[in-house]
Design a protein around this motif. Structure first.
Motif, PDB file in Angstrom:
ATOM      1  N   VAL A 152      -0.960  17.766 -13.462  1.00  0.00           N
ATOM      2  CA  VAL A 152      -0.380  17.192 -14.684  1.00  0.00           C
ATOM      3  C   VAL A 152      -0.162  15.712 -14.423  1.00  0.00           C
ATOM      4  O   VAL A 152       0.597  15.339 -13.534  1.00  0.00           O
ATOM      5  N   ARG A 153      -0.880  14.878 -15.195  1.00  0.00           N
ATOM      6  CA  ARG A 153      -0.752  13.443 -14.953  1.00  0.00           C
ATOM      7  C   ARG A 153       0.463  12.904 -15.715  1.00  0.00           C
ATOM      8  O   ARG A 153       0.617  13.166 -16.914  1.00  0.00           O
ATOM      9  N   LEU A 154       1.301  12.156 -15.012  1.00  0.00           N
ATOM     10  CA  LEU A 154       2.518  11.644 -15.639  1.00  0.00           C
ATOM     11  C   LEU A 154       2.428  10.124 -15.766  1.00  0.00           C
ATOM     12  O   LEU A 154       1.794   9.465 -14.935  1.00  0.00           O
ATOM     13  N   SER A 155       3.093   9.607 -16.805  1.00  0.00           N
ATOM     14  CA  SER A 155       3.131   8.150 -16.950  1.00  0.00           C
ATOM     15  C   SER A 155       4.313   7.595 -16.163  1.00  0.00           C
ATOM     16  O   SER A 155       5.240   8.332 -15.809  1.00  0.00           O
ATOM     17  N   LEU A 156       4.271   6.267 -15.923  1.00  0.00           N
ATOM     18  CA  LEU A 156       5.367   5.638 -15.178  1.00  0.00           C
ATOM     19  C   LEU A 156       6.688   5.782 -15.935  1.00  0.00           C
ATOM     20  O   LEU A 156       7.749   5.957 -15.326  1.00  0.00           O
ATOM     21  N   SER A 157       6.612   5.719 -17.284  1.00  0.00           N
ATOM     22  CA  SER A 157       7.860   5.838 -18.048  1.00  0.00           C
ATOM     23  C   SER A 157       8.429   7.250 -17.931  1.00  0.00           C
ATOM     24  O   SER A 157       9.645   7.433 -17.840  1.00  0.00           O
ATOM     25  N   GLN A 158       7.560   8.261 -17.909  1.00  0.00           N
ATOM     26  CA  GLN A 158       8.049   9.636 -17.727  1.00  0.00           C
ATOM     27  C   GLN A 158       8.733   9.795 -16.364  1.00  0.00           C
ATOM     28  O   GLN A 158       9.770  10.451 -16.250  1.00  0.00           O
ATOM     29  N   ILE A 159       8.125   9.153 -15.378  1.00  0.00           N
ATOM     30  CA  ILE A 159       8.706   9.241 -14.029  1.00  0.00           C
ATOM     31  C   ILE A 159      10.065   8.538 -13.982  1.00  0.00           C
ATOM     32  O   ILE A 159      11.038   9.051 -13.435  1.00  0.00           O
ATOM     33  N   TYR A 160      10.099   7.357 -14.638  1.00  0.00           N
ATOM     34  CA  TYR A 160      11.357   6.605 -14.670  1.00  0.00           C
ATOM     35  C   TYR A 160      12.444   7.429 -15.354  1.00  0.00           C
ATOM     36  O   TYR A 160      13.575   7.532 -14.859  1.00  0.00           O
ATOM     37  N   ASP A 161      12.085   8.032 -16.511  1.00  0.00           N
ATOM     38  CA  ASP A 161      13.067   8.844 -17.252  1.00  0.00           C
ATOM     39  C   ASP A 161      13.533  10.026 -16.403  1.00  0.00           C
ATOM     40  O   ASP A 161      14.720  10.363 -16.385  1.00  0.00           O
ATOM     41  N   ALA A 162      12.577  10.647 -15.713  1.00  0.00           N
ATOM     42  CA  ALA A 162      12.923  11.804 -14.885  1.00  0.00           C
ATOM     43  C   ALA A 162      13.892  11.401 -13.771  1.00  0.00           C
ATOM     44  O   ALA A 162      14.874  12.084 -13.492  1.00  0.00           O
ATOM     45  N   ALA A 203       0.837  -1.208   0.000  1.00  0.00           N
ATOM     46  CA  ALA A 203       0.000   0.000   0.000  1.00  0.00           C
ATOM     47  C   ALA A 203       0.869   1.253   0.000  1.00  0.00           C
ATOM     48  O   ALA A 203       0.586   2.232  -0.702  1.00  0.00           O
ATOM     49  N   LEU A 204       1.958   1.200   0.766  1.00  0.00           N
ATOM     50  CA  LEU A 204       2.857   2.362   0.845  1.00  0.00           C
ATOM     51  C   LEU A 204       3.501   2.631  -0.523  1.00  0.00           C
ATOM     52  O   LEU A 204       3.564   3.787  -0.967  1.00  0.00           O
ATOM     53  N   ILE A 205       3.954   1.564  -1.167  1.00  0.00           N
ATOM     54  CA  ILE A 205       4.579   1.743  -2.487  1.00  0.00           C
ATOM     55  C   ILE A 205       3.546   2.292  -3.477  1.00  0.00           C
ATOM     56  O   ILE A 205       3.821   3.194  -4.265  1.00  0.00           O
ATOM     57  N   THR A 206       2.311   1.757  -3.399  1.00  0.00           N
ATOM     58  CA  THR A 206       1.258   2.203  -4.322  1.00  0.00           C
ATOM     59  C   THR A 206       0.967   3.688  -4.159  1.00  0.00           C
ATOM     60  O   THR A 206       0.928   4.438  -5.148  1.00  0.00           O
ATOM     61  N   VAL A 207       0.778   4.144  -2.915  1.00  0.00           N
ATOM     62  CA  VAL A 207       0.446   5.567  -2.733  1.00  0.00           C
ATOM     63  C   VAL A 207       1.647   6.449  -3.039  1.00  0.00           C
ATOM     64  O   VAL A 207       1.493   7.573  -3.529  1.00  0.00           O
ATOM     65  N   ALA A 208       2.858   5.909  -2.775  1.00  0.00           N
ATOM     66  CA  ALA A 208       4.057   6.705  -3.090  1.00  0.00           C
ATOM     67  C   ALA A 208       4.172   6.901  -4.597  1.00  0.00           C
ATOM     68  O   ALA A 208       4.456   8.015  -5.076  1.00  0.00           O
ATOM     69  N   VAL A 209       3.915   5.845  -5.347  1.00  0.00           N
ATOM     70  CA  VAL A 209       3.938   5.968  -6.818  1.00  0.00           C
ATOM     71  C   VAL A 209       2.795   6.884  -7.272  1.00  0.00           C
ATOM     72  O   VAL A 209       2.961   7.741  -8.139  1.00  0.00           O
ATOM     73  N   PRO A 261      12.224  18.146 -19.967  1.00  0.00           N
ATOM     74  CA  PRO A 261      12.458  19.095 -18.872  1.00  0.00           C
ATOM     75  C   PRO A 261      11.263  19.271 -17.934  1.00  0.00           C
ATOM     76  O   PRO A 261      11.419  19.235 -16.713  1.00  0.00           O
ATOM     77  N   MET A 262      10.036  19.435 -18.517  1.00  0.00           N
ATOM     78  CA  MET A 262       8.909  19.750 -17.629  1.00  0.00           C
ATOM     79  C   MET A 262       8.521  18.577 -16.710  1.00  0.00           C
ATOM     80  O   MET A 262       8.458  18.741 -15.486  1.00  0.00           O
ATOM     81  N   PRO A 263       8.295  17.366 -17.268  1.00  0.00           N
ATOM     82  CA  PRO A 263       7.987  16.246 -16.359  1.00  0.00           C
ATOM     83  C   PRO A 263       9.123  15.997 -15.368  1.00  0.00           C
ATOM     84  O   PRO A 263       8.878  15.682 -14.205  1.00  0.00           O
ATOM     85  N   ALA A 264      10.364  16.153 -15.844  1.00  0.00           N
ATOM     86  CA  ALA A 264      11.491  15.917 -14.940  1.00  0.00           C
ATOM     87  C   ALA A 264      11.458  16.900 -13.777  1.00  0.00           C
ATOM     88  O   ALA A 264      11.687  16.524 -12.619  1.00  0.00           O
ATOM     89  N   ILE A 302       8.805  18.482 -12.628  1.00  0.00           N
ATOM     90  CA  ILE A 302       7.652  18.158 -11.759  1.00  0.00           C
ATOM     91  C   ILE A 302       8.010  17.021 -10.804  1.00  0.00           C
ATOM     92  O   ILE A 302       7.728  17.067  -9.603  1.00  0.00           O
ATOM     93  N   VAL A 303       8.654  15.986 -11.353  1.00  0.00           N
ATOM     94  CA  VAL A 303       8.956  14.817 -10.514  1.00  0.00           C
ATOM     95  C   VAL A 303      10.039  15.158  -9.489  1.00  0.00           C
ATOM     96  O   VAL A 303       9.855  14.973  -8.282  1.00  0.00           O
ATOM     97  N   THR A 304      11.185  15.662  -9.993  1.00  0.00           N
ATOM     98  CA  THR A 304      12.333  15.778  -9.077  1.00  0.00           C
ATOM     99  C   THR A 304      12.259  16.991  -8.158  1.00  0.00           C
ATOM    100  O   THR A 304      12.788  16.953  -7.053  1.00  0.00           O
ATOM    101  N   GLN A 305      11.596  18.062  -8.623  1.00  0.00           N
ATOM    102  CA  GLN A 305      11.592  19.277  -7.799  1.00  0.00           C
ATOM    103  C   GLN A 305      10.320  19.453  -6.969  1.00  0.00           C
ATOM    104  O   GLN A 305      10.324  20.167  -5.980  1.00  0.00           O
ATOM    105  N   ILE A 306       9.218  18.844  -7.423  1.00  0.00           N
ATOM    106  CA  ILE A 306       7.957  19.069  -6.703  1.00  0.00           C
ATOM    107  C   ILE A 306       7.448  17.785  -6.035  1.00  0.00           C
ATOM    108  O   ILE A 306       7.312  17.719  -4.808  1.00  0.00           O
ATOM    109  N   ARG A 307       7.170  16.762  -6.868  1.00  0.00           N
ATOM    110  CA  ARG A 307       6.452  15.611  -6.307  1.00  0.00           C
ATOM    111  C   ARG A 307       7.339  14.678  -5.481  1.00  0.00           C
ATOM    112  O   ARG A 307       6.904  14.158  -4.460  1.00  0.00           O
ATOM    113  N   ALA A 308       8.578  14.430  -5.920  1.00  0.00           N
ATOM    114  CA  ALA A 308       9.426  13.496  -5.160  1.00  0.00           C
ATOM    115  C   ALA A 308       9.757  14.036  -3.763  1.00  0.00           C
ATOM    116  O   ALA A 308       9.604  13.309  -2.779  1.00  0.00           O
ATOM    117  N   PRO A 309      10.211  15.309  -3.649  1.00  0.00           N
ATOM    118  CA  PRO A 309      10.466  15.786  -2.276  1.00  0.00           C
ATOM    119  C   PRO A 309       9.214  15.782  -1.415  1.00  0.00           C
ATOM    120  O   PRO A 309       9.255  15.478  -0.216  1.00  0.00           O
TER     121      PRO A 309
END
Lengths: 349, 262
Positions: free
Chosen positions: A41-51, A27-33, A58-61, A63-70
């Motif tokens: 902005v909805r991102l795909s798993l591949s966009q997240i992996y690439d980021a 459950a933790l992994i699911t909600v974290a993903v 640049p934009m998805p990267a 979003i992932v590394t500067q906003i959503r991951a932290p």
């Protein structure tokens, strides 16, 4: 025959416990993903992996590394540490209503933040602009520790700390802090009032890796140290006299556990504001599922706290995008009725 | 052996103990008896290490009580409170394991818990939640916990002591005898057993030595026959008390109730 039955029972119990932990981790992994995928902005798993791999657009990267991951890391850290501290305090005080607010962490942090927001310009004018973003979290952290130290200090008498005294001193000091907050809120201007209001409702937004890194490191180290209190907390369930008879240095353990909780929760509150309900509700739900033995209860509460807080964050971010509701509203609105349902179902509690 | 000498303790301005003396040798069951408010349970709590501000000397063998840490103390004595409690929803098996030191290998722990539950007639309740048991069963479950602590420590660190504070107070006669038999059996296994008892007949039936406390002082100490004498008991309890010998050889203690005879 009796031995065989016991072994079989243990086997079933062990399998059940293992299943619970597998389910909680899943459950933790699911909600974290989900925290990384879902949003305005909805991102795909591949966009997240690439980021994550550093070769995305640049934009998805960003979003992932500067906003959503932290944000996701902070949510995990705060949810887990709030829940584990709630479980520790409930065990220590033998009081199912205990949560980190009881020993002054939220009150102290809030008081310090209000002082900085309302009176900050009077004595922080000379501080360089690069340091200013960190003033509020540092003040909140110091306030949480200071008020907790005051409460723990006053709760001691003749070298011993009575739980009843701790609770009453906590009520008194929190009331004084509340009065101070009320006065400063009254004299604040509109902008300050808005800042205060949003801080007091909690938020995982507006966080960068630097602040998240420091805060989550403190929370995780404190939480791991708290896991070592499992056996002592089990013995506390016998009452303090019997726990002493079983070899515990009661006052030392109470003081150190409360202090570690103050550090852990103070680190979270300082960066995200006070987030209610997770510290109270997660240990209760975990206890209903996995029982009262703290070597299971503490990690289960932590995992559940992480899941609940990230779920709440997902909801506040996705209800009316790109608007974002305060996360404290979601934890109380979702957690409250769910908790009530569980309590009504559990007749023996 | 535990030796307590000139033990004094006051709560505020109220003296509770005023120079009590007590010895608890290994392999003996010592009963502390006396009227209400005599200081029986306070003697036990001083020896258990609960009281910091007592005066006098307590030694566990050669070691002064004041120099022992809670952990060291827990390896030498286990204590059953008069009204043991439990806040968590543990089952009996979990409760019994609580006070067993981590140093005991898991296999030995399993065997010990199984044996003790069997000895106390609790095997069938091993997986039942403690709060679902009757009062008597709950009390026995807590007794099983302290016995496990004593025997585990005996296995790891040598013989220890078992303190029981009025262990029969809330039990029917069958369970009173069962509990005292278990205490007796612990003494036969080399444990020094200290029991605070109100019931003089139980003390006469099961104790090796009696320490009679009154007004915070030890007023008599010795074998059952030496201490349980009609004149002494009548003085201490301020009512006429008879001591007779049963056909089994055991002493029987009973108050004179002349007012009710006619």
């Amino acid at each position: 025959m009796a031995l065989l039955e016991t072994t079989q029972f243990r086997g079933r119990r062990f399998s059940f416990n293992a299943l619970v932990f597998v389910a909680l981790v899943a459950a933790l992994i699911t909600v974290a993903v989900g925290e990384l995928v879902l949003g305005p902005v909805r991102l795909s798993l591949s966009q997240i992996y690439d980021a994550m791999a550093g070769n995305g657009e640049p934009m998805p990267a960003a979003i992932v590394t500067q906003i959503r991951a932290p944000r996701m890391v902070l949510g995990l850290g705060i949810g887990m540490s709030l829940a584990i501290c709630g479980a520790v305090l409930q065990g220590l005080l033998r009081n199912p209503l205990a949560d980190p607010g009881l020993i002054g962490i939220s009150g102290g942090a809030s008081a310090a933040v209000v002082v900085v927001i309302v009176l900050g310009d009077l004595f922080l004018g000379e501080i360089p602009a690069s340091v200013r973003p960190y003033v509020l979290p540092i003040a909140a952290f110091c306030g949480a520790l200071l008020v907790t130290a005051l409460i723990l200090g006053f709760a001691q008498k003749n070298g011993e700390m009575s739980i009843g005294r701790l609770i009453l001193v906590g009520v008194a000091i929190n009331a004084i802090a509340g009065a101070g907050i009320g006065f400063l809120t009254y004299i604040s201007n509109d902008t300050q009032l808005r800042d205060l209001t949003f801080w007091s409702m909690g938020s995982l937004a507006k966080t960068g890796w630097f602040g998240v890194g420091i805060s989550v490191t403190i929370m995780m180290i404190s939480s791991v140290v708290l896991l070592r209190y499992a056996r002592a907390l089990d013995l506390f369930q016998l009452g303090e006299r019997a726990a002493f008879h079983s070899g515990l240095a009661i006052t030392k353990i109470k003081f150190s556990a409360c202090a570690i909780c103050a550090v852990a929760v103070g680190a979270g509150v300082s960066i995200a504001g006070p987030i209610g309900f997770i510290g109270l509700v997660s240990p209760h739900i975990a206890r209903m599922i996995i029982g009262s033995a703290h070597h299971l209860l503490l990690p289960a509460s932590a995992l559940l706290g992480g899941v609940l807080l990230l779920c709440a964050d997902l909801i506040v971010r996705n209800v009316i995008p790109p608007q974002e509701l305060p996360i404290g509203l979601a934890t109380s609105l979702i957690g409250g009725p769910f908790f009530l349902f569980l309590l009504l179902r559990e007749k023996r509690l | 052996m535990i030796t307590g000498r000139n033990l004094s303790l006051a709560f505020g301005n109220t003296p509770i103990l005023r120079g009590a003396n007590i010895d608890v040798p290994f392999g003996k069951l010592v009963a502390v008896c006396g009227p209400n408010g005599a200081g029986k349970s306070t003697v036990l709590s001083v020896l258990a290490g609960e009281q910091k501000h007592y005066q006098g000397d307590v030694y566990f063998g050669d070691d002064a009580l004041a120099n022992l840490t809670p952990r060291q103390l827990s390896r030498r004595r286990a204590v059953l409170e008069q009204s043991p409690s439990l806040s968590a929803n543990f089952c009996v098996d979990e409760l019994v394991r609580l006070s067993i030191p981590m140093e005991l290998p898991p296999r030995d722990t399993d065997v010990m818990v199984r044996n003790i539950l069997g000895q106390l007639g609790l095997s069938e309740f091993a997986k039942r939640r403690v709060d679902n048991l009757s009062g008597g069963q709950r009390h026995r479950a807590h007794l099983a916990r302290v016995l496990a602590q004593v025997y585990a420590n005996q296995t790891l660190f040598g013989a220890g002591y078992l303190f029981l504070d009025e262990p029969t107070a809330s039990l029917d006669i069958l369970h009173q005898i069962a509990v005292m038999k278990i205490a007796r059996s612990a003494a036969q296994n080399g444990v020094g057993v200290l029991v605070v008892l109100h019931d003089l007949n139980l003390a006469a039936a099961f104790a090796d030595d009696i320490v009679m406390v009154n007004g915070g002082k030890t007023v008599a100490a010795g074998s059952v026959g030496q201490v349980f004498q009609s004149k002494l008991l009548s003085q201490i309890y301020e009512t006429p008390i008879n001591v007779d010998k049963h056909s089994s050889g055991r002493l029987v203690i009973y108050p004179e109730l002349q007012d009710l005879a006619g």
